[in-house]
Scaffold this motif. Sequence first.
Motif, PDB file in Angstrom:
ATOM      1  N   TYR A  75       8.097   9.721  -4.396  1.00 43.08           N
ATOM      2  CA  TYR A  75       6.973  10.012  -3.513  1.00 43.08           C
ATOM      3  C   TYR A  75       7.480   9.986  -2.081  1.00 43.08           C
ATOM      4  O   TYR A  75       8.312   9.155  -1.720  1.00 43.08           O
ATOM      5  N   LYS A  76       6.969  10.919  -1.275  1.00 40.03           N
ATOM      6  CA  LYS A  76       7.241  10.855   0.161  1.00 40.03           C
ATOM      7  C   LYS A  76       6.033  11.373   0.910  1.00 40.03           C
ATOM      8  O   LYS A  76       5.391  12.334   0.495  1.00 40.03           O
ATOM      9  N   LEU A 121      -0.164   2.075   0.068  1.00 40.71           N
ATOM     10  CA  LEU A 121       0.199   1.234   1.209  1.00 40.71           C
ATOM     11  C   LEU A 121       0.660   2.097   2.387  1.00 40.71           C
ATOM     12  O   LEU A 121       1.617   2.865   2.262  1.00 40.71           O
ATOM     13  N   ASP A 122      -0.027   1.961   3.517  1.00 44.14           N
ATOM     14  CA  ASP A 122       0.275   2.772   4.703  1.00 44.14           C
ATOM     15  C   ASP A 122       1.693   2.562   5.224  1.00 44.14           C
ATOM     16  O   ASP A 122       2.275   3.467   5.812  1.00 44.14           O
ATOM     17  N   ASP A 123       2.246   1.370   5.035  1.00 46.78           N
ATOM     18  CA  ASP A 123       3.573   1.069   5.564  1.00 46.78           C
ATOM     19  C   ASP A 123       4.705   1.623   4.706  1.00 46.78           C
ATOM     20  O   ASP A 123       5.863   1.567   5.107  1.00 46.78           O
ATOM     21  N   VAL A 124       4.396   2.139   3.520  1.00 44.75           N
ATOM     22  CA  VAL A 124       5.407   2.739   2.654  1.00 44.75           C
ATOM     23  C   VAL A 124       5.457   4.235   2.937  1.00 44.75           C
ATOM     24  O   VAL A 124       4.473   4.952   2.744  1.00 44.75           O
ATOM     25  N   MET A 125       6.609   4.675   3.418  1.00 44.48           N
ATOM     26  CA  MET A 125       6.775   6.093   3.762  1.00 44.48           C
ATOM     27  C   MET A 125       7.267   6.912   2.576  1.00 44.48           C
ATOM     28  O   MET A 125       6.943   8.092   2.451  1.00 44.48           O
ATOM     29  N   ALA A 126       8.083   6.299   1.725  1.00 47.62           N
ATOM     30  CA  ALA A 126       8.635   7.011   0.561  1.00 47.62           C
ATOM     31  C   ALA A 126       9.167   5.991  -0.430  1.00 47.62           C
ATOM     32  O   ALA A 126       9.457   4.850  -0.077  1.00 47.62           O
ATOM     33  N   PHE A 127       9.281   6.441  -1.682  1.00 45.33           N
ATOM     34  CA  PHE A 127       9.975   5.626  -2.688  1.00 45.33           C
ATOM     35  C   PHE A 127      10.574   6.547  -3.725  1.00 45.33           C
ATOM     36  O   PHE A 127      10.137   7.693  -3.901  1.00 45.33           O
ATOM     37  N   TYR A 167      13.701   2.357  -4.892  1.00 46.69           N
ATOM     38  CA  TYR A 167      14.012   2.158  -3.483  1.00 46.69           C
ATOM     39  C   TYR A 167      12.721   2.419  -2.724  1.00 46.69           C
ATOM     40  O   TYR A 167      11.981   3.340  -3.052  1.00 46.69           O
ATOM     41  N   VAL A 168      12.471   1.632  -1.674  1.00 48.09           N
ATOM     42  CA  VAL A 168      11.261   1.800  -0.875  1.00 48.09           C
ATOM     43  C   VAL A 168      11.665   1.960   0.587  1.00 48.09           C
ATOM     44  O   VAL A 168      12.389   1.117   1.133  1.00 48.09           O
ATOM     45  N   LEU A 169      11.194   3.038   1.216  1.00 47.82           N
ATOM     46  CA  LEU A 169      11.417   3.278   2.636  1.00 47.82           C
ATOM     47  C   LEU A 169      10.149   2.878   3.385  1.00 47.82           C
ATOM     48  O   LEU A 169       9.070   3.409   3.116  1.00 47.82           O
ATOM     49  N   PHE A 170      10.299   1.941   4.317  1.00 48.53           N
ATOM     50  CA  PHE A 170       9.155   1.448   5.072  1.00 48.53           C
ATOM     51  C   PHE A 170       9.035   2.161   6.418  1.00 48.53           C
ATOM     52  O   PHE A 170      10.029   2.632   6.977  1.00 48.53           O
ATOM     53  N   ARG A 171       7.834   2.190   6.923  1.00 42.05           N
ATOM     54  CA  ARG A 171       7.545   2.751   8.242  1.00 42.05           C
ATOM     55  C   ARG A 171       8.305   1.942   9.287  1.00 42.05           C
ATOM     56  O   ARG A 171       8.451   0.730   9.164  1.00 42.05           O
ATOM     57  N   LYS A 172       8.770   2.626  10.307  1.00 42.63           N
ATOM     58  CA  LYS A 172       9.427   1.917  11.409  1.00 42.63           C
ATOM     59  C   LYS A 172       8.385   1.095  12.151  1.00 42.63           C
ATOM     60  O   LYS A 172       7.291   1.573  12.424  1.00 42.63           O
TER      61      LYS A 172
END
Length: 193
Positions: free
Chosen positions: A70-71, A153-159, A173-178
Motif C-alpha cells: 500500500y502507498k 493510520l494517517d502517519d503511515v505513508m506506505a507498507f 516494512y512500514v514507511l512513516f510520515r516525516k
Amino acid sequence: MQEDDDFSLFAQEVQGIRPMKKTEVYLGKKQGGVDFTERKIAAQVAKVEDRNHLSKDYVERVDPDDMLEYKKDGVQDGVFKRLRQGKYGIESRLDLHRRTVEQARREVFQFVEDCMRHDIRVGIIVHGKGDRTPDPLEQATIKSFINKWLRDLDDVMAFHTAQRHHGGLGAVYVLFRKSEKARLENWERHQKR
C-alpha cells in the motif's frame, strides 16, 4: 380550555407527593451512597483508549501467502521501490506473534505513535503468516488486521511485505510520515545547496 384541563390533570397526578427535606438530599458518599470515583477513573481511562480508532470488528481476510502492499498518494515511486526491496534501514521493530487481536490493535497503535515521537521513518511489523491455525477461516487473522489498520493510520505513508531475510510474508516494512522536525531539517539542508 386545554390549559385548564392539563393543569387539573397534572394536579391529580402529583396529589399526595411531598417535598423532600434538605437532610434527605444525597450530597455524597454518606450512608452507603454511590462512589463516583470509580466512574470518574473509568471515564478517564476510556477517554485515553478512545484515541485508538483502529477497529477490531470486521476485516477483509487475506491469505497467509498474500503479499501486502500500500502507498498513499504523494509517496514517490522510487521511495516505494526502495521500501519494497528492503533498502531502508529498519529503525524500529514490533513483533506480534502470540498476540490476540485486541493486544495487536493496542500495540500497533502505540508503535506508530512511538515511531512518530522519535522521528523514525522506517519500521517493521512482524505479524506472522497465520498459516498454522487448523481452521482456514481463522488463518492470517493478525495479518488481515495489519493490512487494514496500517491503511487507517494517517502517519503511515506506505507498507510492503518484507524481504525473505526480514520475515517475508510474515512481516511488513512500514514507511512513516516525516515529522515536522524532520521536514524542516530536510528543507534547511536543501536550501543550503
